[in-house]
Design a protein around this motif. Sequence first.
Motif, short mmCIF file in Angstrom:
data_model
loop_
_atom_site.label_atom_id
_atom_site.label_comp_id
_atom_site.label_asym_id
_atom_site.label_seq_id
_atom_site.Cartn_x
_atom_site.Cartn_y
_atom_site.Cartn_z
N SER A 36 0.83 -1.21 0.00
CA SER A 36 0.00 0.00 0.00
C SER A 36 0.86 1.25 0.00
O SER A 36 0.56 2.23 -0.70
N LEU A 37 1.94 1.22 0.76
CA LEU A 37 2.86 2.37 0.78
C LEU A 37 3.53 2.55 -0.58
O LEU A 37 3.67 3.68 -1.07
N ALA A 38 3.95 1.44 -1.18
CA ALA A 38 4.59 1.53 -2.50
C ALA A 38 3.62 2.03 -3.56
O ALA A 38 4.04 2.63 -4.57
N LEU A 39 2.34 1.81 -3.34
CA LEU A 39 1.33 2.24 -4.31
C LEU A 39 1.15 3.76 -4.33
O LEU A 39 0.71 4.32 -5.34
N ILE A 40 1.51 4.43 -3.24
CA ILE A 40 1.31 5.88 -3.15
C ILE A 40 2.07 6.63 -4.25
O ILE A 40 1.48 7.40 -5.01
N PRO A 41 3.41 6.45 -4.38
CA PRO A 41 4.10 7.15 -5.48
C PRO A 41 3.66 6.68 -6.86
O PRO A 41 3.70 7.47 -7.81
N VAL A 42 3.24 5.43 -6.96
CA VAL A 42 2.76 4.93 -8.25
C VAL A 42 1.50 5.68 -8.67
O VAL A 42 1.37 6.11 -9.83
N LEU A 43 0.57 5.87 -7.75
CA LEU A 43 -0.66 6.60 -8.06
C LEU A 43 -0.37 8.06 -8.39
O LEU A 43 -0.98 8.65 -9.29
N ILE A 44 0.58 8.65 -7.66
CA ILE A 44 0.96 10.04 -7.95
C ILE A 44 1.52 10.15 -9.36
O ILE A 44 1.14 11.05 -10.14
N VAL A 63 8.16 13.32 -3.79
CA VAL A 63 6.75 13.61 -3.55
C VAL A 63 6.09 12.49 -2.78
O VAL A 63 5.29 12.71 -1.85
N GLY A 64 6.40 11.24 -3.14
CA GLY A 64 5.82 10.09 -2.44
C GLY A 64 6.16 10.09 -0.96
O GLY A 64 5.30 9.84 -0.11
N LEU A 65 7.41 10.37 -0.65
CA LEU A 65 7.82 10.42 0.76
C LEU A 65 7.14 11.56 1.48
O LEU A 65 6.69 11.41 2.63
N LEU A 122 11.72 2.76 2.64
CA LEU A 122 12.37 2.32 1.40
C LEU A 122 11.35 1.86 0.38
O LEU A 122 11.56 2.03 -0.83
N ALA A 123 10.24 1.30 0.84
CA ALA A 123 9.18 0.88 -0.10
C ALA A 123 8.66 2.07 -0.89
O ALA A 123 8.46 2.00 -2.11
N VAL A 124 8.48 3.20 -0.21
CA VAL A 124 8.00 4.41 -0.89
C VAL A 124 9.08 4.97 -1.80
O VAL A 124 8.82 5.31 -2.97
N ALA A 125 10.31 5.06 -1.29
CA ALA A 125 11.39 5.67 -2.06
C ALA A 125 11.72 4.85 -3.31
O ALA A 125 11.88 5.41 -4.41
N ILE A 126 11.83 3.54 -3.16
CA ILE A 126 12.20 2.69 -4.30
C ILE A 126 11.08 2.62 -5.32
O ILE A 126 11.32 2.71 -6.54
N ALA A 127 9.84 2.49 -4.85
CA ALA A 127 8.72 2.46 -5.80
C ALA A 127 8.62 3.77 -6.56
O ALA A 127 8.35 3.78 -7.77
N GLY A 128 8.85 4.88 -5.87
CA GLY A 128 8.82 6.18 -6.53
C GLY A 128 9.89 6.31 -7.58
O GLY A 128 9.65 6.84 -8.69
#
Length: 290
Positions: free
Chosen positions: A44-52, A85-87, A146-152
């Motif tokens: 779910s956290l990794a999905l945040i930057p993906v949606l952005i 932005v995701g972070l 890291l999930a947010v940063a790497i996915a972003g």
Amino acid sequence: MSRSDMSALPDAVFRSRPALGLPLLASEISVLFRRRRTWAMLASLALIPVLIALAVRLTSSRPPSGRGPAFLDQVSQNGLFVSFVGLLVSVPLFLPLTVGVVAGDTIAGEASAGTLRYLLIAPAGRTRLLIVKYLATAVFCVAATLAVAIAGALIGVALFPIGPVTLLSGDSIAVGDSIVRSLLIAAYITVSLLGLSAIGLFISTMTDVPVGAMATTIVLSVVSQVLDSLPQLDWLHPWLFSHYWLGFADLLRQPISWDSFGSNALLQSGYIVVFGALAFGRFTTKDILS
């Protein structure tokens, strides 16, 4: 104890057999990351930057400057900004929410499942178990950021052009340096969440209901941010654990200013010491009935 009684003991007894710190910690981390709930939260956290990134990519017009999160208007020009932005979006709510779930479940979850008493049968001891539970939560904080940063970074590279990043100071840095800055921001946010983790651990020692401990921890993170936004409470702001959560802007300047990082680390250390001591006092004197 008969063989049949031994077979009836929860698996927690056997996974807690290693009494040394590192084997016990490795076992606890393994249990944490074998849970579907943990991976669901990380996904779910990794999905945040993906949606952005998808929202910006599918929008024909560039977001107006000054509207929305910082750096949002730069995403379409440079995909490396997706990670920033995701972070930034995740810090106020989503990251504290997931950390609150993990921290609130540390002790209360074992008590609710009826495995806490069996965990303490092993020669680990209450103090060591408490430390291991906290360190496992800290590992989750690292994984979450890291999930947010790497996915972003990955979705940014996939959907947008990549190039030198213009910092808040007006200087430009190469792609490699910008990745290092992203990792520094992730480290800053991880440190920011350690104080909340200690609070959640303490609350978890006070109840046998994990949902209550999780909810209380999450609510406290929201209350702290609300109080931090009230100018009438300026005297209180430097003492709130969330005060420096968004202070990583100093890492996006040239040269890097470490003042906010140091102040944040000092504040979180204070919360770790205070609430770690409270958790120790509560847990070592608590009657374990389940």
